[in-house]
Scaffold this active site. Sequence first.
Site, PDB file in Angstrom:
ATOM      1  CD1 TRP A 113      19.332 -18.041  13.855  1.00  0.00           C
ATOM      2  CD2 TRP A 113      21.225 -18.362  14.891  1.00  0.00           C
ATOM      3  NE1 TRP A 113      19.074 -17.783  15.150  1.00  0.00           N
ATOM      4  CE2 TRP A 113      20.093 -17.758  15.813  1.00  0.00           C
ATOM      5  CE3 TRP A 113      22.529 -18.317  15.391  1.00  0.00           C
ATOM      6  CZ2 TRP A 113      20.536 -17.287  17.189  1.00  0.00           C
ATOM      7  CZ3 TRP A 113      22.988 -18.031  16.883  1.00  0.00           C
ATOM      8  CH2 TRP A 113      21.846 -17.323  17.530  1.00  0.00           C
ATOM      9  CD  GLU A 172       7.424 -23.133  13.778  1.00  0.00           C
ATOM     10  OE1 GLU A 172       7.788 -22.901  14.846  1.00  0.00           O
ATOM     11  OE2 GLU A 172       8.075 -22.444  12.933  1.00  0.00           O
ATOM     12  NE  ARG A 206      16.169 -25.178  21.255  1.00  0.00           N
ATOM     13  CZ  ARG A 206      16.240 -23.992  20.350  1.00  0.00           C
ATOM     14  NH1 ARG A 206      17.173 -23.514  20.054  1.00  0.00           N
ATOM     15  NH2 ARG A 206      15.002 -23.478  19.795  1.00  0.00           N
ATOM     16  CD  GLU A 211       0.898 -13.690   4.458  1.00  0.00           C
ATOM     17  OE1 GLU A 211       0.073 -14.534   4.689  1.00  0.00           O
ATOM     18  OE2 GLU A 211       0.639 -12.788   3.948  1.00  0.00           O
ATOM     19  CG  ASP A 260      11.635 -22.553  10.822  1.00  0.00           C
ATOM     20  OD1 ASP A 260      11.381 -23.079  12.063  1.00  0.00           O
ATOM     21  OD2 ASP A 260      12.151 -21.527  10.835  1.00  0.00           O
TER      22      ASP A 260
HETATM   23  C1  ABC Z   1      16.942 -17.071  20.173  1.00  0.00           C
HETATM   24  C2  ABC Z   1      17.629 -17.402  21.342  1.00  0.00           C
HETATM   25  C3  ABC Z   1      16.599 -17.692  22.634  1.00  0.00           C
HETATM   26  C4  ABC Z   1      16.223 -16.280  22.716  1.00  0.00           C
HETATM   27  C5  ABC Z   1      15.471 -15.872  21.544  1.00  0.00           C
HETATM   28  C6  ABC Z   1      14.916 -14.480  21.589  1.00  0.00           C
HETATM   29  O1  ABC Z   1      16.530 -15.850  20.241  1.00  0.00           O
HETATM   30  O2  ABC Z   1      18.069 -18.714  21.308  1.00  0.00           O
HETATM   31  O3  ABC Z   1      17.376 -18.072  23.727  1.00  0.00           O
HETATM   32  O4  ABC Z   1      15.075 -16.512  23.520  1.00  0.00           O
HETATM   33  C7  ABC Z   1      15.675 -20.130  16.167  1.00  0.00           C
HETATM   34  C8  ABC Z   1      16.247 -20.800  17.233  1.00  0.00           C
HETATM   35  C9  ABC Z   1      16.151 -19.914  18.341  1.00  0.00           C
HETATM   36  C10 ABC Z   1      16.447 -18.434  18.372  1.00  0.00           C
HETATM   37  C11 ABC Z   1      15.363 -18.010  17.276  1.00  0.00           C
HETATM   38  C12 ABC Z   1      15.905 -16.411  17.198  1.00  0.00           C
HETATM   39  O5  ABC Z   1      15.900 -18.738  16.072  1.00  0.00           O
HETATM   40  O6  ABC Z   1      16.016 -22.126  17.213  1.00  0.00           O
HETATM   41  O7  ABC Z   1      16.823 -20.448  19.601  1.00  0.00           O
HETATM   42  O8  ABC Z   1      16.263 -17.884  19.490  1.00  0.00           O
HETATM   43  O9  ABC Z   1      16.994 -16.214  16.906  1.00  0.00           O
HETATM   44  C13 ABC Z   1      11.064 -21.572  14.476  1.00  0.00           C
HETATM   45  C14 ABC Z   1      11.862 -22.550  15.089  1.00  0.00           C
HETATM   46  C15 ABC Z   1      12.792 -22.045  15.982  1.00  0.00           C
HETATM   47  C16 ABC Z   1      13.534 -21.019  15.262  1.00  0.00           C
HETATM   48  C17 ABC Z   1      12.820 -20.254  14.346  1.00  0.00           C
HETATM   49  C18 ABC Z   1      13.565 -19.010  13.513  1.00  0.00           C
HETATM   50  C19 ABC Z   1      11.507 -20.297  14.031  1.00  0.00           C
HETATM   51  O10 ABC Z   1      10.914 -23.634  15.619  1.00  0.00           O
HETATM   52  O11 ABC Z   1      13.459 -22.836  16.696  1.00  0.00           O
HETATM   53  O12 ABC Z   1      14.188 -20.020  16.174  1.00  0.00           O
HETATM   54  O13 ABC Z   1      14.032 -19.655  12.530  1.00  0.00           O
HETATM   55  C20 ABC Z   1       7.467 -17.500  16.394  1.00  0.00           C
HETATM   56  C21 ABC Z   1       7.534 -18.020  15.043  1.00  0.00           C
HETATM   57  C22 ABC Z   1       7.892 -19.386  14.942  1.00  0.00           C
HETATM   58  C23 ABC Z   1       9.411 -19.862  15.567  1.00  0.00           C
HETATM   59  C24 ABC Z   1       8.982 -19.264  17.106  1.00  0.00           C
HETATM   60  C25 ABC Z   1      10.275 -19.605  17.761  1.00  0.00           C
HETATM   61  O14 ABC Z   1       8.635 -18.105  16.968  1.00  0.00           O
HETATM   62  O15 ABC Z   1       6.140 -17.939  14.496  1.00  0.00           O
HETATM   63  O16 ABC Z   1       8.016 -19.981  13.456  1.00  0.00           O
HETATM   64  N1  ABC Z   1       9.762 -21.258  15.534  1.00  0.00           N
HETATM   65  C26 ABC Z   1       3.151 -16.542  19.506  1.00  0.00           C
HETATM   66  C27 ABC Z   1       3.094 -16.550  17.766  1.00  0.00           C
HETATM   67  C28 ABC Z   1       4.210 -17.657  17.241  1.00  0.00           C
HETATM   68  C29 ABC Z   1       5.524 -17.416  17.570  1.00  0.00           C
HETATM   69  C30 ABC Z   1       5.322 -17.491  19.223  1.00  0.00           C
HETATM   70  C31 ABC Z   1       6.830 -17.465  19.897  1.00  0.00           C
HETATM   71  O17 ABC Z   1       4.722 -16.627  19.884  1.00  0.00           O
HETATM   72  O18 ABC Z   1       1.985 -16.755  17.409  1.00  0.00           O
HETATM   73  O19 ABC Z   1       4.062 -17.161  15.765  1.00  0.00           O
HETATM   74  O20 ABC Z   1       6.192 -18.295  17.037  1.00  0.00           O
HETATM   75  O21 ABC Z   1       7.377 -16.391  19.717  1.00  0.00           O
HETATM   76  C32 ABC Z   1      -0.383 -19.276  22.349  1.00  0.00           C
HETATM   77  C33 ABC Z   1      -0.800 -18.458  21.091  1.00  0.00           C
HETATM   78  C34 ABC Z   1       0.293 -18.282  20.160  1.00  0.00           C
HETATM   79  C35 ABC Z   1       1.517 -17.811  20.670  1.00  0.00           C
HETATM   80  C36 ABC Z   1       1.816 -18.828  21.885  1.00  0.00           C
HETATM   81  C37 ABC Z   1       3.167 -18.097  22.588  1.00  0.00           C
HETATM   82  O22 ABC Z   1       0.697 -18.549  22.830  1.00  0.00           O
HETATM   83  O23 ABC Z   1      -1.766 -19.176  20.563  1.00  0.00           O
HETATM   84  O24 ABC Z   1       0.030 -17.713  19.006  1.00  0.00           O
HETATM   85  O25 ABC Z   1       2.657 -17.754  19.652  1.00  0.00           O
HETATM   86  O26 ABC Z   1      -1.434 -19.245  23.282  1.00  0.00           O
HETATM   87 CA    CA Z   2       8.409 -13.627   5.447  1.00  0.00          CA
END
Ligand code: ABC
Ligand code: CA
Length: 495
Positions: free
Chosen positions: A90, A240, A357, A172, A216
Amino acid sequence: ASADQWKGKSIYQLFTDRFAPPSDTAPARTSPLPAICDPALQTWCGGTWLSIIDRLDYIQGMGFDAIWISPVSQNIDVYTPYNYAYHGYWVNDPLTLNPRFGTADDLKALSASLHSRGMYLMVDVVVNNIPGVSAKDAVSSETLIADGSRWTDPSEFHPQCSIDYSNATSVEYCWLGDDKLPLMDVNTENPTVVNTLNSWIGNLTSTYGIDGLRVDAAKHVPGPFWTGFCKASGVFCIGEVYGSDIEYAASYQTEGWMDSVLGYPLYYGITSAFGSPSGNMSHFVDVASQVLASFPTPGLLGNFIENHDLPRWRNTTADAQLAYNAMVAQFIFDGLPIVYYGQEQDFSDGANDPYNRAALWPSNYANSSTYNHIKKLNDIRHAVINNGTQFQGKNFLDSQTKIVASTKTDVAFRKGPLLAVLTNRGSPSESQSFGVPTSGWASQSNVIDLLSCKPYTVGSGGAISVSYAAAGYGGMPYIFVSQNDAKALKLCGDV
Ligand code: ABC
Ligand code: CA
């Protein structure tokens, strides 16, 4: 360090807050420190850049030559609907260091300590989004200032919209996060934003001796931004690109947006094949072949089976042999292996964030069987890379993985001098075997399995047959080399 210098490295991914507790040499930056680290609480458990230094022996002892740490930039330090920013994602000001993790001198000390061991430092960077604690649907200068955002002009953000994952433009320009905690989408076409970020990243890598970046949310920023950003960083960039779309992920390399991406496609292939004893091996074979055909440089992919956004491998799949097979795929296939801290301790709590984690310290950094399995895989890679061992005139790093045989439950692939023979049969023994018809070695020649150090003789037509009958070990993985190579690699004593 450049992409070329990263080739052949293996990376240990850790959460700065969770890898090692504060000590005498690494004072706490969190007060009060919780008595136990409960991941459900989503708050700081006290790990810092200095406390990582205390445990570098543990990482290097497992054979890793690089670490990937949490983002180093300042985060919001307030209570949110998802509690606190212990994970470091964050970021509200990329340009300032995160005081929860230490000082500028502490980060320099970590980098120097790694370099003195011949190890690389990879830092996670977040530029796509800034948490909107005050801004909900719309940003104003007031909400941005209240959120401590680096960008205080509303034109430095894209207007609020929710992501439609079927539409690349929406991915995007729209906002990550959710209504409870929106992640405001930074306007990465705004010249002030672009220039500020580019000069910052060049400065960051040179000031702190950072060797590589994990980028990220790479797919949430239009690709051309990354070409300039990664060039300005002067180091290896791995993005990523979360998803199973192989062509799309490969476009990051083909378009020259960045050096490489995390191996999400292969992750889905490995999971579907080795995630259960009835896994889908042909899916792994399909994904592997497409990855090899689509990426110009698959040798730079970051191959993982766990991370902080995914379930722990052992949460979904308890069987040790399935995990060991999956890890051989992760380590021998083209790419840089990335092990997520706790994987070596068989951590199994954590189907999801935040439970995946947990703090590492309750494990006592034990010399577990999985720690040793990973060490062996790293030792094998180092030995073939350093020795320059060749097969048909090509060494390990320069040869591309080739699938040589597969059945519903087994697969064999070659990378240079190594032949990996894997199965998803699991631990129970079976009076079954798998014959690889053409191993690449001459019939009657001798080969050694580097995992057990046992000798095998190649059969007629160059076939190698492995048995799954060993009690308790059933479907174990194999990594074969010729007997001459085994002698030269010195991994199995006097063979
Ligand atoms: C917070 C809470 C969690 C709560 C959540 C809703 O909010 O902590 O408990 O459940 C950071 C933190 C998280 C936090 C989030 C949001 O911020 O680490 O703890 O969660 O506040 C990166 C990082 C990740 C980080 C962020 C945000 C980005 O690694 O740790 O989170 O800065 C998307 C993004 C990806 C992101 C990921 C978490 O979400 O693209 O950058 N990671 C689909 C989409 C993906 C998507 C994914 C999950 O869902 O295509 O783009 O990722 O939402 C496959 C498909 C995929 C599909 C998957 C699920 O299934 O082929 O396309 O992915 O079969
Ligand atoms: Ca953007």
